[in-house]
Design a protein around this motif. Structure first.
Motif, PDB file in Angstrom:
ATOM      1  N   MET A  81       0.732  -1.182  -0.150  1.00 29.16           N
ATOM      2  CA  MET A  81       0.082   0.093   0.009  1.00 29.16           C
ATOM      3  C   MET A  81       0.658   1.356  -0.022  1.00 29.16           C
ATOM      4  N   ALA A  82       1.891   1.326   0.835  1.00 29.07           N
ATOM      5  CA  ALA A  82       2.956   2.320   0.683  1.00 29.07           C
ATOM      6  C   ALA A  82       3.460   2.586  -0.616  1.00 29.07           C
ATOM      7  N   ALA A  83       3.924   1.386  -1.336  1.00 30.09           N
ATOM      8  CA  ALA A  83       4.524   1.815  -2.660  1.00 30.09           C
ATOM      9  C   ALA A  83       3.506   2.267  -3.739  1.00 30.09           C
ATOM     10  N   LYS A  84       1.869   2.141  -3.398  1.00 30.85           N
ATOM     11  CA  LYS A  84       1.201   2.346  -4.403  1.00 30.85           C
ATOM     12  C   LYS A  84       0.929   3.874  -4.222  1.00 30.85           C
ATOM     13  N   GLU A  89      10.012   5.743   2.414  1.00 28.46           N
ATOM     14  CA  GLU A  89      10.471   5.255   3.761  1.00 28.46           C
ATOM     15  C   GLU A  89       9.540   4.220   4.275  1.00 28.46           C
ATOM     16  N   GLN A  90       8.338   4.229   4.163  1.00 24.78           N
ATOM     17  CA  GLN A  90       7.263   3.423   4.801  1.00 24.78           C
ATOM     18  C   GLN A  90       7.382   1.991   3.814  1.00 24.78           C
ATOM     19  N   VAL A  91       7.908   1.897   2.410  1.00 25.08           N
ATOM     20  CA  VAL A  91       8.033   0.683   1.863  1.00 25.08           C
ATOM     21  C   VAL A  91       9.283   0.358   2.254  1.00 25.08           C
ATOM     22  N   VAL A 162      10.882   0.927  -6.381  1.00 28.04           N
ATOM     23  CA  VAL A 162       9.556   0.517  -6.077  1.00 28.04           C
ATOM     24  C   VAL A 162       8.782   1.719  -5.835  1.00 28.04           C
ATOM     25  N   HIS A 163       7.760   1.919  -6.832  1.00 27.36           N
ATOM     26  CA  HIS A 163       6.985   3.075  -6.649  1.00 27.36           C
ATOM     27  C   HIS A 163       5.605   2.751  -7.466  1.00 27.36           C
ATOM     28  N   SER A 164       4.654   3.754  -7.394  1.00 30.50           N
ATOM     29  CA  SER A 164       3.333   3.586  -8.021  1.00 30.50           C
ATOM     30  C   SER A 164       3.523   3.324  -9.649  1.00 30.50           C
ATOM     31  N   MET A 170       6.390  -5.745  -7.147  1.00 35.46           N
ATOM     32  CA  MET A 170       5.960  -5.489  -5.695  1.00 35.46           C
ATOM     33  C   MET A 170       4.680  -6.305  -5.821  1.00 35.46           C
ATOM     34  N   GLU A 171       3.737  -6.185  -6.737  1.00 27.46           N
ATOM     35  CA  GLU A 171       2.580  -7.143  -6.780  1.00 27.46           C
ATOM     36  C   GLU A 171       2.941  -8.563  -6.724  1.00 27.46           C
ATOM     37  N   MET A 172       3.680  -8.597  -7.050  1.00 24.75           N
ATOM     38  CA  MET A 172       4.103 -10.299  -7.422  1.00 24.75           C
ATOM     39  C   MET A 172       4.778 -10.508  -6.184  1.00 24.75           C
ATOM     40  N   SER A 173       5.596 -10.074  -5.497  1.00 25.15           N
ATOM     41  CA  SER A 173       6.258 -10.418  -4.251  1.00 25.15           C
ATOM     42  C   SER A 173       5.021 -10.322  -3.240  1.00 25.15           C
ATOM     43  N   THR A 174       4.145  -9.429  -3.104  1.00 27.25           N
ATOM     44  CA  THR A 174       3.148  -9.501  -2.145  1.00 27.25           C
ATOM     45  C   THR A 174       2.020 -10.614  -2.409  1.00 27.25           C
ATOM     46  N   THR A 175       1.823 -10.910  -3.702  1.00 28.96           N
ATOM     47  CA  THR A 175       0.956 -12.161  -3.832  1.00 28.96           C
ATOM     48  C   THR A 175       1.720 -13.270  -3.414  1.00 28.96           C
ATOM     49  N   TYR A 176       3.094 -13.595  -3.695  1.00 27.36           N
ATOM     50  CA  TYR A 176       3.754 -14.820  -3.319  1.00 27.36           C
ATOM     51  C   TYR A 176       3.931 -14.718  -1.968  1.00 27.36           C
TER      52      TYR A 176
END
Length: 195
Positions: A81-84, A89-91, A162-164, A170-176
């Protein structure tokens, strides 16, 4: 002779369903892993029905590692969510926490093996023990790959990659990572009900 006039109607053009090839490969891999663990769990049930099944206590450490993997899923979602929102810094912080939690999970699983040995449950000798080591070992191997992916994402985050506008990895690593967490919770519940 009559002629018919046909009017072309402006119909919206439907786009074919498409998925990035890397995402497709990830989902194919996830389906393969699900099939492997479905085969293992069904083999466990069939073999357990044959008798001579060792009764043992589920290591207490598995309760702890289950909590750790759930917490890591929350921090991974936070990173996504932070990346989006381009909160760099949160990412970095959320990915760092998730990576540490992943490593702690693996260490905890190793400790759980020690608790099994203390009970006299070994990889060989009884199929009940063998299945426990296979389930936790193969899941652990997949989690190692997840941690490696997290380290790659962490390096990318520190390089501000890693940004919007660049969310594929980021989507793939989150899904995995969510998949690995969900798979572990499934295995843990299965083991609680069938040990």
């Amino acid at each position: 002779m009559m002629t018919e006039e046909y009017k072309l109607v402006d119909a919206p053009v439907q786009q074919p369903l498409s998925m990035h090839p890397k995402k497709f490969a990830l989902w194919l891999f996830i389906v393969t892993v699900v099939m492997i663990f479905a085969a293992f769990t069904s083999a466990h049930i069939v073999r357990q029905a044959d008798g001579d099944w060792l009764q043992y206590d589920i290591p207490q450490m598995l309760w702890v590692t289950s909590g750790i993997i759930l917490a890591s899923s929350i921090t991974m979602q936070w990173a996504y969510m932070a990346a989006k929102k381009d909160k760099f810094e949160q990412v970095k912080l959320a990915l760092s926490i998730t990576t540490v939690l992943g490593i702690v999970f693996l260490f905890g699983q190793f400790q759980a093996w020690g608790q099994l040995v203390d009970q006299g449950v070994f990889f060989v000798g009884n199929p009940a023990g063998s299945f426990m080591y296979v389930f936790t070992g193969i899941h652990g191997a997949h989690l190692v790959s997840g941690v490696i992916y997290l380290l790659y994402m962490l390096v990318s985050a520190f390089k501000y990659k890693v940004h919007s506008k660049n969310m594929l990895n980021m989507e793939m690593s989150t899904t995995y990572w969510h998949f690995l967490g969900g798979l572990w919770i499934y295995l843990f519940i299965f083991l609680l009900l069938n040990h």
